[in-house]
Every structure is written in structure tokens, then in C-alpha cells.
Design an enzyme around this catalytic site. Sequence first.
Site, PDB file in Angstrom:
ATOM      1  N   ASP A  72       0.823  -1.211   0.000  1.00  0.00           N
ATOM      2  CA  ASP A  72       0.000   0.000   0.000  1.00  0.00           C
ATOM      3  C   ASP A  72       0.857   1.261   0.000  1.00  0.00           C
ATOM      4  O   ASP A  72       0.490   2.274  -0.598  1.00  0.00           O
ATOM      5  CB  ASP A  72      -0.929   0.001   1.213  1.00  0.00           C
ATOM      6  CG  ASP A  72      -2.068  -1.003   1.075  1.00  0.00           C
ATOM      7  OD1 ASP A  72      -2.294  -1.487  -0.055  1.00  0.00           O
ATOM      8  OD2 ASP A  72      -2.722  -1.299   2.087  1.00  0.00           O
ATOM      9  N   GLY A  73       2.017   1.207   0.663  1.00  0.00           N
ATOM     10  CA  GLY A  73       2.908   2.359   0.675  1.00  0.00           C
ATOM     11  C   GLY A  73       3.385   2.721  -0.717  1.00  0.00           C
ATOM     12  O   GLY A  73       3.510   3.905  -1.054  1.00  0.00           O
ATOM     13  N   ASN A 146      -3.756   9.050   2.165  1.00  0.00           N
ATOM     14  CA  ASN A 146      -4.181   8.526   3.462  1.00  0.00           C
ATOM     15  C   ASN A 146      -4.449   9.624   4.488  1.00  0.00           C
ATOM     16  O   ASN A 146      -5.576   9.790   4.940  1.00  0.00           O
ATOM     17  CB  ASN A 146      -3.115   7.584   4.032  1.00  0.00           C
ATOM     18  CG  ASN A 146      -3.375   6.130   3.700  1.00  0.00           C
ATOM     19  OD1 ASN A 146      -4.381   5.790   3.081  1.00  0.00           O
ATOM     20  ND2 ASN A 146      -2.465   5.257   4.099  1.00  0.00           N
ATOM     21  N   LYS A 174      -4.782  19.587  23.657  1.00  0.00           N
ATOM     22  CA  LYS A 174      -3.426  19.248  24.049  1.00  0.00           C
ATOM     23  C   LYS A 174      -3.306  17.746  23.858  1.00  0.00           C
ATOM     24  O   LYS A 174      -4.013  16.968  24.504  1.00  0.00           O
ATOM     25  CB  LYS A 174      -3.172  19.638  25.508  1.00  0.00           C
ATOM     26  CG  LYS A 174      -1.734  19.479  25.957  1.00  0.00           C
ATOM     27  CD  LYS A 174      -1.549  20.002  27.369  1.00  0.00           C
ATOM     28  CE  LYS A 174      -0.089  19.900  27.791  1.00  0.00           C
ATOM     29  NZ  LYS A 174       0.115  20.421  29.170  1.00  0.00           N
ATOM     30  N   THR A 187      -8.421   3.322   7.428  1.00  0.00           N
ATOM     31  CA  THR A 187      -7.986   1.991   7.856  1.00  0.00           C
ATOM     32  C   THR A 187      -6.475   1.945   8.082  1.00  0.00           C
ATOM     33  O   THR A 187      -5.903   0.866   8.210  1.00  0.00           O
ATOM     34  CB  THR A 187      -8.379   0.923   6.817  1.00  0.00           C
ATOM     35  OG1 THR A 187      -7.941   1.333   5.516  1.00  0.00           O
ATOM     36  CG2 THR A 187      -9.879   0.707   6.794  1.00  0.00           C
ATOM     37  N   TYR A 189      -3.261   4.753   9.811  1.00  0.00           N
ATOM     38  CA  TYR A 189      -2.835   5.322  11.095  1.00  0.00           C
ATOM     39  C   TYR A 189      -4.025   5.790  11.931  1.00  0.00           C
ATOM     40  O   TYR A 189      -4.058   5.628  13.158  1.00  0.00           O
ATOM     41  CB  TYR A 189      -1.879   6.483  10.807  1.00  0.00           C
ATOM     42  CG  TYR A 189      -1.040   6.953  11.970  1.00  0.00           C
ATOM     43  CD1 TYR A 189      -0.941   6.216  13.155  1.00  0.00           C
ATOM     44  CD2 TYR A 189      -0.315   8.137  11.876  1.00  0.00           C
ATOM     45  CE1 TYR A 189      -0.157   6.657  14.199  1.00  0.00           C
ATOM     46  CE2 TYR A 189       0.474   8.589  12.928  1.00  0.00           C
ATOM     47  CZ  TYR A 189       0.555   7.849  14.084  1.00  0.00           C
ATOM     48  OH  TYR A 189       1.336   8.291  15.121  1.00  0.00           O
ATOM     49  N   ALA A 190      -5.024   6.370  11.272  1.00  0.00           N
ATOM     50  CA  ALA A 190      -6.201   6.869  11.992  1.00  0.00           C
ATOM     51  C   ALA A 190      -6.915   5.749  12.742  1.00  0.00           C
ATOM     52  O   ALA A 190      -7.440   5.957  13.842  1.00  0.00           O
ATOM     53  CB  ALA A 190      -7.159   7.549  11.015  1.00  0.00           C
ATOM     54  N   SER A 192      -5.507   3.052  13.992  1.00  0.00           N
ATOM     55  CA  SER A 192      -4.683   2.721  15.159  1.00  0.00           C
ATOM     56  C   SER A 192      -4.892   3.712  16.296  1.00  0.00           C
ATOM     57  O   SER A 192      -4.728   3.371  17.468  1.00  0.00           O
ATOM     58  CB  SER A 192      -3.201   2.705  14.763  1.00  0.00           C
ATOM     59  OG  SER A 192      -2.952   1.741  13.761  1.00  0.00           O
ATOM     60  N   GLN A 247       5.362  10.938   4.555  1.00  0.00           N
ATOM     61  CA  GLN A 247       6.437  11.538   3.759  1.00  0.00           C
ATOM     62  C   GLN A 247       6.315  13.058   3.837  1.00  0.00           C
ATOM     63  O   GLN A 247       5.457  13.595   4.515  1.00  0.00           O
ATOM     64  CB  GLN A 247       6.343  11.065   2.304  1.00  0.00           C
ATOM     65  CG  GLN A 247       6.313   9.564   2.131  1.00  0.00           C
ATOM     66  CD  GLN A 247       7.631   8.910   2.521  1.00  0.00           C
ATOM     67  OE1 GLN A 247       8.698   9.479   2.309  1.00  0.00           O
ATOM     68  NE2 GLN A 247       7.564   7.719   3.093  1.00  0.00           N
TER      69      GLN A 247
END
EC number: 2.7.1.23
Length: 296
Positions: A72-73, A146, A174, A187, A189-190, A192, A247
Amino acid sequence: MEQFRNIGIIGRLGSSQVLDTVRRLKKFLLARHLHVILEDTIAEVLPGHGLQTSSRKLLGEVCDMVIVVGGDGSLLGAARALARHNIPVLGINRGSLGFLTDIRPDELEVKVAEVLDGHYLVENRFLLQAEVRRHAEAIGQGDALNDVVLHPGKSTRMIEFEIYIDGQFVCSQKADGLIVATPTGSTAYALSAGGPIMHPKLDAIVIVPMYPHTLSGRPIVVDGNSELKIVVSKDMQIYPQVSCDGQNHFTCAPGDTITVSKKAQKLRLIHPLDHNYYEVCRTKLGWGSRLGGGGD
């Protein structure tokens, strides 16, 4: 359906399995008398390939379709370069997940043939564009399929910031950071960080705080056409970073403003006809199968 005659190939570097798959794909496409164009970086590690090469930036101008071999990357990187050309992109999975690159290597010839014969689905996935401004001057810009992420970089301190949506103040927070994600990125980082899974056809953006210092700090789903503004507190003593799909890192200073909105161009992602988003989620995320051993 479109006729694909000029096929570009992008492959992830550093993997012998990717190179083997690229060679198979090249052989298969040439056997169908198609014009194959290799991205120049993968061409460098395929001596004697005898094919036309192109930079990733120009690949979208000379191809009818681009096939990405990797994870996917790899497809995320290709999407950022190719979306502006409105060119269809197909993924062959040589990574660990495969939410976007959904063709398995063992079914390469069968599934690619189906696509070339006009049997495929097209999904339009929108991207985000981010801009960091300091004293009203742009100091960094980037695109993301993403997510756009505000994070503390090497610091272990929390970040203080304000969130505005379409010019309206929402809240101050904060937290360890903030994730602004597309349905495609929901699906990643969000997820996680506790964000919801959003179907890729939704025209929406999710804002997910990372370890907020309050129990009321929860993800917010907003209209996909919203403009988000994140203002880093002027009282901060650290210099947080902004990244797009992991990136294009930009370092922010206290008082900087990050603006995030939908990009005009979209990624045209191709799937085989039997593609099923919920099956992908069930397989990749380990959801339960049918009760009673009924299979899929």
C-alpha cells in the site's frame, strides 16, 4: 470501458519478490502486444529489460494505465504523483496488508487479463492537500491519499493547538498530535489511533486526536469539502512536524497554521470485478467469518 495499450509499471525497490513479479508482469503484457513503460528507478535494477523508461512524474503523460507492484505504501507514493493525470492505477500486492493493492501475485495473469479485457471496477479516491504557513507565507506543501499528521517529531512533549473548520472555531487541544484522514486513510494510522472505518465512497474527512489530554477528545467526521485549519500554540517550546502519508515532513514553529482540504484531482483506482471492500476488511483486520462455518 477504456482500452489500455500503453501500460506503465512501478515497483517497490529492495525486494527480490517484487522484481520477480515485475518480470512476470512484463512478460505477460508483452505477450499481449502491449507497449510497456517502466518507471526509471525499477528499470535500473532490471538490466537488459529493453523497454521504454520514464520518470514517475511523467509516467502519467505517456501511459493509459499504471500498474503498481508492491504494498500500500508503494501505491500511496504513486497516487500522489499520478492523481493529477487522471490515469487509472491498478495494484498488485507484494506488501503486508493490501487494502489498495488487492491483486495477489498468484492470480496476476488472470486478474490483469480481466482488467485489460474491460472487466473491472473504478473507484475515485480523493486526496488531501496540506499547506503550512508562517506569518502568512507558505513554507511547505504536500498531498496525501491517506492522511496528514501533526506530530511532535523527536520530542516527547504534547502539542497544543486550535482546530477550525470552515473558519469556525471548534476547540483547542493538548495531545500527542492530530491525524486528518480520508476514507482511504481511515484503515491506516487513523484506525490505530481509535478513528472510525469509513467506506471509500464516503465524501468525508475524519479528524482523530492522538492521545488527547482529555477524555472528551474524540474523532470528528466532517464533510469532505471542509477546510480545516490547525493553529499551533504560540506558547509552544517544541517544533512539531507535519507529514503527508508519512512523507514530505515539514517542521512547524509556534504560531504556524496548517491548512488541510480536499485536492481537486482524484486517484482512479482500478479493482477486479469481484472486489469486495468488506471482504478486504474482514481478511485484513481479522473480522469474524460467518457463523456455523458457512465460509464467506
